[in-house]
Design a protein around this motif. Sequence first.
Motif, PDB file in Angstrom:
ATOM      1  N   ASP A 276       0.840  -1.203   0.000  1.00  0.00           N
ATOM      2  CA  ASP A 276       0.000   0.000   0.000  1.00  0.00           C
ATOM      3  C   ASP A 276       0.876   1.254   0.000  1.00  0.00           C
ATOM      4  O   ASP A 276       1.021   1.919   1.024  1.00  0.00           O
ATOM      5  CB  ASP A 276      -0.946   0.011   1.197  1.00  0.00           C
ATOM      6  CG  ASP A 276      -0.207  -0.156   2.522  1.00  0.00           C
ATOM      7  OD1 ASP A 276       0.970  -0.561   2.502  1.00  0.00           O
ATOM      8  OD2 ASP A 276      -0.800   0.153   3.573  1.00  0.00           O
ATOM      9  N   HIS A 278       2.236   5.065  -0.339  1.00  0.00           N
ATOM     10  CA  HIS A 278       1.609   6.356  -0.056  1.00  0.00           C
ATOM     11  C   HIS A 278       1.395   7.120  -1.353  1.00  0.00           C
ATOM     12  O   HIS A 278       2.080   6.874  -2.357  1.00  0.00           O
ATOM     13  CB  HIS A 278       2.526   7.155   0.890  1.00  0.00           C
ATOM     14  CG  HIS A 278       1.872   8.366   1.478  1.00  0.00           C
ATOM     15  ND1 HIS A 278       2.086   9.627   0.982  1.00  0.00           N
ATOM     16  CD2 HIS A 278       0.999   8.498   2.512  1.00  0.00           C
ATOM     17  CE1 HIS A 278       1.384  10.499   1.693  1.00  0.00           C
ATOM     18  NE2 HIS A 278       0.716   9.849   2.629  1.00  0.00           N
ATOM     19  N   HIS A 279       0.435   8.060  -1.327  1.00  0.00           N
ATOM     20  CA  HIS A 279       0.117   8.767  -2.565  1.00  0.00           C
ATOM     21  C   HIS A 279       1.240   9.706  -3.025  1.00  0.00           C
ATOM     22  O   HIS A 279       1.186  10.218  -4.150  1.00  0.00           O
ATOM     23  CB  HIS A 279      -1.193   9.551  -2.435  1.00  0.00           C
ATOM     24  CG  HIS A 279      -1.177  10.623  -1.386  1.00  0.00           C
ATOM     25  ND1 HIS A 279      -0.564  11.840  -1.564  1.00  0.00           N
ATOM     26  CD2 HIS A 279      -1.705  10.660  -0.135  1.00  0.00           C
ATOM     27  CE1 HIS A 279      -0.725  12.582  -0.488  1.00  0.00           C
ATOM     28  NE2 HIS A 279      -1.412  11.885   0.400  1.00  0.00           N
ATOM     29  N   THR A 280       2.255   9.919  -2.173  1.00  0.00           N
ATOM     30  CA  THR A 280       3.410  10.705  -2.609  1.00  0.00           C
ATOM     31  C   THR A 280       4.478   9.856  -3.291  1.00  0.00           C
ATOM     32  O   THR A 280       5.532  10.369  -3.651  1.00  0.00           O
ATOM     33  CB  THR A 280       4.038  11.424  -1.407  1.00  0.00           C
ATOM     34  OG1 THR A 280       4.424  10.451  -0.423  1.00  0.00           O
ATOM     35  CG2 THR A 280       3.062  12.407  -0.775  1.00  0.00           C
TER      36      THR A 280
END
Length: 510
Positions: A276, A278-280
């Motif tokens: 999963d 991170h969106h960064t």
Amino acid sequence: MSRLGTTRAVALVGLTGHVVEVQAHLAASVPGFTLVGLPDAALSESRDRVRAAVTSSGLDWPNKKITVNLSPASLPKTGSGFDLAIAVAMLAGARLIDHVRPQHVVHLGELGLDGRVHRVRGVLPAVAAAVAAGYRRVVVPAQDADEARLVPGADVLGVRHLAELAAHYGAELDELPEPPNDGPTAQRPRGPSAGDLADVLGQTEARAALEVAAAGGHHLLMVGPPGAGKTMLASRLPGILPDLDEAAAVEVTAIHSVAGTFDAADGLLRRPPFEDPHHTATPASVVGGGSGLPRPGAASRAHRGVLFLDEVPHFGSRVLETLRQPLEHGEIVIHRAAGTARYPARFQLVLAANPCPCGKAVGKGLDCTCTPIERRRYLARLSGPLLDRVDVQVELPRVSAVDRDERGEPSAAVAARVAAARAASADRLRGTPWTLNGDVPGSWLRERLGADRGLLVDVDRALERGSISLRGADRVLRLAWTLADLAGRDAPGRTDVGRALALRTRGHRG
């Protein structure tokens, strides 16, 4: 008089191992040390590591012109895992050890300046490549010995110090160094527990969609407000997937060995992995990259498991678009100047998003503060081609007070139905390249439906309205077959097709 010492090592390109002949030529000339054979920067520095390790082990450094060749010379070599083989070949050429015994032994390991042998990445696929090439005897760092022994047919020797290995090959040493005290082995951090589906309150439709996705290996999109349970559901998907078979377990373990995230104490990885990012996260961290030959990213580490992208509209467009290749082909091909690496990446993609930037556009959306333009821009970050590859798309409502008393089935009960459905699809697909409905092309599925075109009336209407594409129509068929497998039917009926269409279009069939 010149002398030659030889041994073997392994160069990894992606997950593919190539046995390398390490030759050390010692000549009576101006003393020096030359390393040839396309080494990268880390490997070129082995000259200094090997020299210091040899002298720290109580062995005399030969006052000769030393030339070490890594053959085949046209194959790029990366990393510090060649240190041990270079040291052994040099010692064999200097006749400080038996020069015959190491010739057909593969050596893997990095050397410290004090002579200690440090662990390296990718031991499992490297040893597997050595055994496949006919080299059963391998020497690895003691910390990697358990991992190397997972390869059937490998005769593994684990060493902690170069002097220990030199003595094994007959070197005359006044005394062996004290066994190094490496201290407690650092435990790699483990991910959070998968949890149980019984922990998820309410969300009956989303739980059913999760079961369908697990049974057929379908990709999943969940759209709902914060706190609706999207992350909880995604994290529990691996818990209802069956164990990996032997071939898949070896493949997954090899990827994590190369990535440096594998602990051999637990044996082969038998459970589907869960990643999963991170969106960064950058494109390189998701699909793989790095200097020289690239390392596997989160998408490859999720092979045979789940790749979860939470708050997916916040991911960069480059990250999302790079996922289209593995979604179609099940592998990632990364091209770099130093070479091309291929990593398997056949994962289940799970996406989660809010309905709008503020997350309150649920139902009538009276509390939402976002403008219509902001809502459109928010979900428009998910490109049509990417969403078209996601079979199951479901909307989650806000959890109410009534839902707090509504507990669903535990993961064990759902996992049993998923296993039965997968067994049914595997039996139907026996003799084909596929085992899951999520991988089967639509043309094959349509042939299995027979001549009754009435089954596809709803799909044809959706195509005429433009609600789904031709690719989407095929994916509706995949879902219909999965629903039939879960229900124990030999083939899908019109009800299965209609429900599959609703799952594909987030319930909006009209």
